[in-house]
Design a protein around this motif. Structure first.
Motif, mmCIF file in Angstrom:
data_model
loop_
_atom_site.group_PDB
_atom_site.id
_atom_site.type_symbol
_atom_site.label_atom_id
_atom_site.label_comp_id
_atom_site.label_asym_id
_atom_site.label_seq_id
_atom_site.Cartn_x
_atom_site.Cartn_y
_atom_site.Cartn_z
ATOM 1 N N UNK A 196 23.878 28.303 103.268
ATOM 2 C CA UNK A 196 24.608 27.997 104.168
ATOM 3 C C UNK A 196 23.586 27.303 105.390
ATOM 4 N N UNK A 197 22.487 28.122 105.557
ATOM 5 C CA UNK A 197 21.345 27.817 106.552
ATOM 6 C C UNK A 197 20.733 26.495 105.939
ATOM 7 N N UNK A 198 20.415 26.327 104.588
ATOM 8 C CA UNK A 198 19.756 25.062 104.219
ATOM 9 C C UNK A 198 20.782 23.832 104.316
ATOM 10 N N UNK A 199 22.011 23.810 104.265
ATOM 11 C CA UNK A 199 22.961 22.469 104.167
ATOM 12 C C UNK A 199 23.136 22.258 105.747
ATOM 13 N N UNK A 200 23.211 23.324 106.777
ATOM 14 C CA UNK A 200 23.468 23.114 108.058
ATOM 15 C C UNK A 200 22.176 22.745 108.418
ATOM 16 N N UNK A 201 20.996 23.081 108.351
ATOM 17 C CA UNK A 201 19.816 22.683 108.632
ATOM 18 C C UNK A 201 19.426 20.981 108.266
ATOM 19 N N UNK A 236 25.922 36.792 99.274
ATOM 20 C CA UNK A 236 24.729 36.541 99.880
ATOM 21 C C UNK A 236 24.071 35.300 99.867
ATOM 22 N N UNK A 237 25.005 34.328 100.317
ATOM 23 C CA UNK A 237 24.787 32.860 99.937
ATOM 24 C C UNK A 237 24.119 32.495 101.382
ATOM 25 N N UNK A 292 32.864 31.537 105.407
ATOM 26 C CA UNK A 292 31.758 32.449 105.906
ATOM 27 C C UNK A 292 31.926 33.716 105.080
ATOM 28 N N UNK A 293 33.208 34.318 105.248
ATOM 29 C CA UNK A 293 33.154 35.756 104.565
ATOM 30 C C UNK A 293 32.588 35.681 103.182
ATOM 31 N N UNK A 294 32.986 34.642 102.295
ATOM 32 C CA UNK A 294 32.851 34.438 101.029
ATOM 33 C C UNK A 294 31.227 34.206 100.936
ATOM 34 N N UNK A 295 30.904 33.430 101.630
ATOM 35 C CA UNK A 295 29.220 33.326 101.642
ATOM 36 C C UNK A 295 28.379 34.750 101.843
ATOM 37 N N UNK A 296 29.048 35.524 102.900
ATOM 38 C CA UNK A 296 28.394 36.658 102.977
ATOM 39 C C UNK A 296 28.343 37.793 101.705
#
Length: 524
Positions: A208-213, A203-204, A196-200
């Motif tokens: 994250x929301x795309x794959x989670x969704x 700014x990715x 999560x920190x790396x994604x933050x």
């Protein structure tokens, strides 16, 4: 996981669950049978009999309603005790089978899968004998009123029995699909939220929301499909109930009109018929739901089985490690092909290769963490005979060391108190002693895995000390000193390489002094 196992959890309690469920169902029908005479006595103005039958009805209804709640309570205790036993056995199985298990798989098995089986199988067990006894008691009541009513009810019940079978297999598949999609969803969360920190940082969040969704939608679709199949089952049951109401009410009215049966039967027959219909439908629904859970229960059973004797055969410390035609094929079609290797006891080997050449993967293949697509890893003794390796004597220091809730000392000894006396020396050999002095409680400092109250280098030293204290005869180090400065790394390696242990070391950044410490190099 089986019905037999559920019974054996507590046989006496199971006996009471079953008997009380049956008695509760019969009591409810008995109340309805008394109601038939109660209604007739009211019509005839026989108030003494009305009072008696009123009391008997109330007593039967109270028993039926109160006992079934007590039965559900007992069943819940039986479930939890059985599940506790299963969870313990699954954890033991996963520990002993020597395979690599994803955390998400383990979580899904012990939470979601157990919940599915509970709702689709064990919760229905209380319902099936309850409504099954109501069904049988209602049929007996109907035949005692008139044989024709009984025959009609029986024909309707047969139709009702076969209707749900139209979606039996679909419901079973839908139940399995929910488990699979939930497992995929947990795996997605594990893969993405662990970074999560790396994604933050980059700014990715959109990805994250795309794959989670996307994963959540698949799980939602599986759940919706299961509900649809369950609703179809309810609709089919409703068809049987409607058929019962129309046919039986008309037949009862004709018999009352011709004074073949008493007046009170006109209400009671319909109640009995409804109980037959509802009892049949609910019993069938329960059995259908229970059947739908059996494939999942069979999968869980495989994780509950104790490891075979063959898995627990005697092991030896390897003298030689060889690989023959070793290769690993990835889902994307790429294949890692390894040269045939031979690692002799006591050798100090520097394993090199470009990024992606498979150095870390080779270690995992040697340790049996992953299975090769082809070829074999062979462990041999001094007589060049193939053996079952004692993996407890093969130390592995990965890039990201595995630490556990507990003290620094416990993480070094791996909770073996008999090794406590050797901790001080192991700490000194890996140059952890200067770090230990910084902690108020020294080696007894509790590790905070959430807040990480130790540095990356300290983590690596702890795992190095772990390998030393357990007398590892073979040590595989995968950049296990990457977070330690070069001076300390040189000192630690020099100490390690003076031992009799076989050491294979992966490093990207090393100077000539470190290179000269090793006997030979293997380049992938």
């Amino acid at each position: 996981m089986s019905f037999k196992g559920f019974i054996n959890t507590n046989r006496l309690r199971f006996f009471f669950i079953t008997i009380l469920s049956i008695l509760s169902g019969i009591s409810g029908i008995l109340a309805g049978y008394i109601q038939m005479y109660w209604l007739t006595y009211i019509k005839e103005n026989n108030w003494t009999e009305v009072a008696i039958t009123t009391g008997l009805m109330a007593l039967c209804w109270f028993f039926a309603q109160s006992v079934i709640y007590f039965v559900q309570y007992l069943n819940n205790i039986q479930e939890e005790e059985y599940f506790k036993n299963l969870r313990d056995r699954i954890a033991e199985h996963y520990f002993e089978d020597g395979k690599l298990h994803k955390v998400s798989d383990f979580q899904n098995r012990l939470t979601n899968d157990f919940e599915i089986v509970k709702n689709n199988f064990f919760e229905w067990y209380v319902i099936v004998p309850f409504y099954g006894s109501m069904l049988v008691a209602s049929l007996i009541a109907l035949i005692s009123i008139h044989w024709s009513i009984f025959i009609l009810s029986l024909l309707i019940d047969i139709i009702s029995y076969f209707l749900p079978k139209l979606i039996d297999k679909k419901l079973e598949k839908a139940t399995i699909k929910v488990s699979e999609r939930n497992n995929e969803y947990l795996a997605t969360l594990s893969h993405w939220f662990s970074g999560l920190n790396e994604l933050r940082r980059y700014f990715a969040g959109a990805k994250l929301l795309e794959v989670q969704n996307s994963s959540a939608k698949k799980l939602e679709k599986a759940n919706v499909n299961q509900v649809v199949q369950q609703q179809l089952l309810t609709i089919l049951n409703g068809v049987g109930e409607l058929l019962s109401t129309i046919v039986l009410l008309g037949a009862t009215g004709i018999l009352v009109e011709h004074k073949v049966i008493i007046f009170g039967a006109i209400l009671s027959v319909q109640n009995f018929a409804n109980n037959v219909s509802f009892g049949m439908q609910t019993t069938i629904q329960g059995l259908t739901m229970m059947r739908s859970a059996k494939p999942l229960m069979a999968k869980i059973s495989k994780d509950v089985e104790p490891m075979s004797v063959q898995k627990k055969t005697s092991v030896e410390i390897p003298y030689v490690i060889e690989t023959h035609n070793l290769a690993l094929k990835f889902p994307n079609g790429e294949t890692l092909q390894y040269p045939d290797l031979k690692i002799n006891q006591g050798e100090k080997i520097l394993l090199m290769g470009d990024s992606g050449s498979g150095k870390t993967t080779l270690f995992k293949l040697l340790l049996g963490i992953i299975e090769p697509s082809q070829g074999k890893v062979k462990f041999k003794n001094k007589n060049n005979e193939e053996i079952n390796p004692d993996f407890s004597k093969i130390g592995y220091i990965p890039q990201e060391p595995n630490l556990f809730p507990g003290t620094i000392k416990q993480n070094i000894t791996m909770f073996d108190n008999e090794l406590n006396s050797k901790v001080k020396r192991a700490i000194e050999e890996v140059k952890l002693d200067s770090d230990i002095k910084k902690f108020k409680n020294g080696a007894n400092t509790e590790l905070d895995l959430n807040k990480l109250n130790i540095s990356g280098g300290q983590r690596q030293k702890i795992v190095l000390a772990r390998a030393k204290i357990h007398g590892s005869k073979i040590i595989l180090i995968d950049e296990g000193t990457s977070a330690i400065d070069q001076k300390a790394t040189f000192s630690i390696l020099k100490n390690l390489l003076q031992s009799e242990a076989t050491i294979v070391f992966i490093a990207h950044n090393f100077n000539e002094n470190i290179r000269n410490l090793f006997d030979r190099e293997i380049k992938l």
